[in-house]
Design a protein around this motif. Structure first.
Motif, mmCIF file in Angstrom:
data_model
loop_
_atom_site.group_PDB
_atom_site.id
_atom_site.type_symbol
_atom_site.label_atom_id
_atom_site.label_comp_id
_atom_site.label_asym_id
_atom_site.label_seq_id
_atom_site.Cartn_x
_atom_site.Cartn_y
_atom_site.Cartn_z
ATOM 1 N N PHE A 1 43.195 35.800 21.297
ATOM 2 C CA PHE A 1 42.538 37.013 21.375
ATOM 3 C C PHE A 1 41.891 37.076 22.573
ATOM 4 N N ILE A 2 41.225 36.112 23.466
ATOM 5 C CA ILE A 2 40.615 35.899 24.621
ATOM 6 C C ILE A 2 41.653 35.890 25.681
ATOM 7 N N HIS A 3 42.857 35.366 25.474
ATOM 8 C CA HIS A 3 44.047 35.227 26.327
ATOM 9 C C HIS A 3 44.497 36.633 26.402
ATOM 10 N N ASP A 4 44.693 37.398 25.362
ATOM 11 C CA ASP A 4 45.402 38.861 25.382
ATOM 12 C C ASP A 4 44.545 39.841 26.018
ATOM 13 N N VAL A 5 43.139 39.835 25.727
ATOM 14 C CA VAL A 5 42.243 40.567 26.379
ATOM 15 C C VAL A 5 42.010 40.332 27.941
ATOM 16 N N ALA A 6 42.198 39.249 28.172
ATOM 17 C CA ALA A 6 42.154 38.800 29.858
ATOM 18 C C ALA A 6 43.394 39.153 30.312
ATOM 19 N N ARG A 7 44.624 39.061 29.890
ATOM 20 C CA ARG A 7 45.770 39.451 30.382
ATOM 21 C C ARG A 7 45.944 41.029 30.543
ATOM 22 N N SER A 8 45.521 41.661 29.502
ATOM 23 C CA SER A 8 45.420 43.180 29.525
ATOM 24 C C SER A 8 44.282 43.530 30.614
ATOM 25 N N ALA A 9 43.026 42.881 30.717
ATOM 26 C CA ALA A 9 42.288 43.265 31.731
ATOM 27 C C ALA A 9 42.832 43.211 33.203
ATOM 28 N N MET A 10 43.536 42.090 33.532
ATOM 29 C CA MET A 10 44.187 41.703 34.683
ATOM 30 C C MET A 10 45.221 42.755 34.878
ATOM 31 N N HIS A 11 45.880 43.161 33.938
ATOM 32 C CA HIS A 11 46.896 44.283 34.080
ATOM 33 C C HIS A 11 46.277 45.664 34.614
ATOM 34 N N HIS A 12 45.088 46.127 33.918
ATOM 35 C CA HIS A 12 44.222 47.291 33.992
ATOM 36 C C HIS A 12 43.857 46.993 35.337
ATOM 37 N N ASN A 13 43.281 45.759 36.121
ATOM 38 C CA ASN A 13 42.613 45.736 37.349
ATOM 39 C C ASN A 13 43.706 45.746 38.323
ATOM 40 N N LEU A 14 45.091 45.251 38.301
ATOM 41 C CA LEU A 14 46.006 45.329 39.177
ATOM 42 C C LEU A 14 46.637 46.757 39.251
ATOM 43 N N GLU A 15 46.593 47.494 38.200
ATOM 44 C CA GLU A 15 46.869 48.901 38.244
ATOM 45 C C GLU A 15 45.841 49.773 39.279
ATOM 46 N N ALA A 16 44.302 49.470 38.790
ATOM 47 C CA ALA A 16 43.535 50.123 39.732
ATOM 48 C C ALA A 16 43.750 49.761 41.234
ATOM 49 N N ARG A 17 43.843 48.238 41.464
ATOM 50 C CA ARG A 17 44.097 48.033 42.974
ATOM 51 C C ARG A 17 45.257 48.549 43.484
#
Length: 107
Positions: free
Chosen positions: A57-73
């Motif tokens: 679960f933590i891995h999936d949330v972190a991966r999703s957050a990274m995806h959102h962060n890369l989109e914003a960047r």
């Protein structure tokens, strides 16, 4: 992710959890939160299975957050550093039904 429909695969996983698996989340911490939830068990396999699911679960949330962060960047580049932000984490957790926004009386 794989589906375990074969009983031998399930037995192999349970043996792996009992003998070889060293979870990143300590057994004592898992035991504490299981007790808080009303489950008291001495079964090491059950505790480690919960630890494995928590890590996933933590891995999936972190991966999703990274995806959102890369989109914003990509929309607003500020440099080459990638930093986990509260906004990206909140978006990722929202995908899993967890709202981390401020309560309405603070807004």
């Amino acid at each position: 992710f794989f589906s375990m429909t074969n009983p031998d695969e399930v037995n192999d996983l349970l043996c792996f959890l009992d003998e070889e698996y060293a979870p990143a989340i300590p057994d004592d911490l898992i035991e504490f939160y299981l007790k808080q939830s009303g489950l008291v068990t001495d079964d090491v396999k059950a505790k480690r299975l919960v630890a494995l699911a928590t890590e996933k679960f933590i891995h999936d949330v972190a991966r999703s957050a990274m995806h959102h962060n890369l989109e914003a960047r990509s929309n607003n580049p500020r440099g080459d550093k990638c930093v986990l932000t509260q906004a990206a984490l909140a978006l990722a957790l929202r995908e899993y039904g967890i709202n981390v926004g401020k309560p309405s009386h603070y807004v």
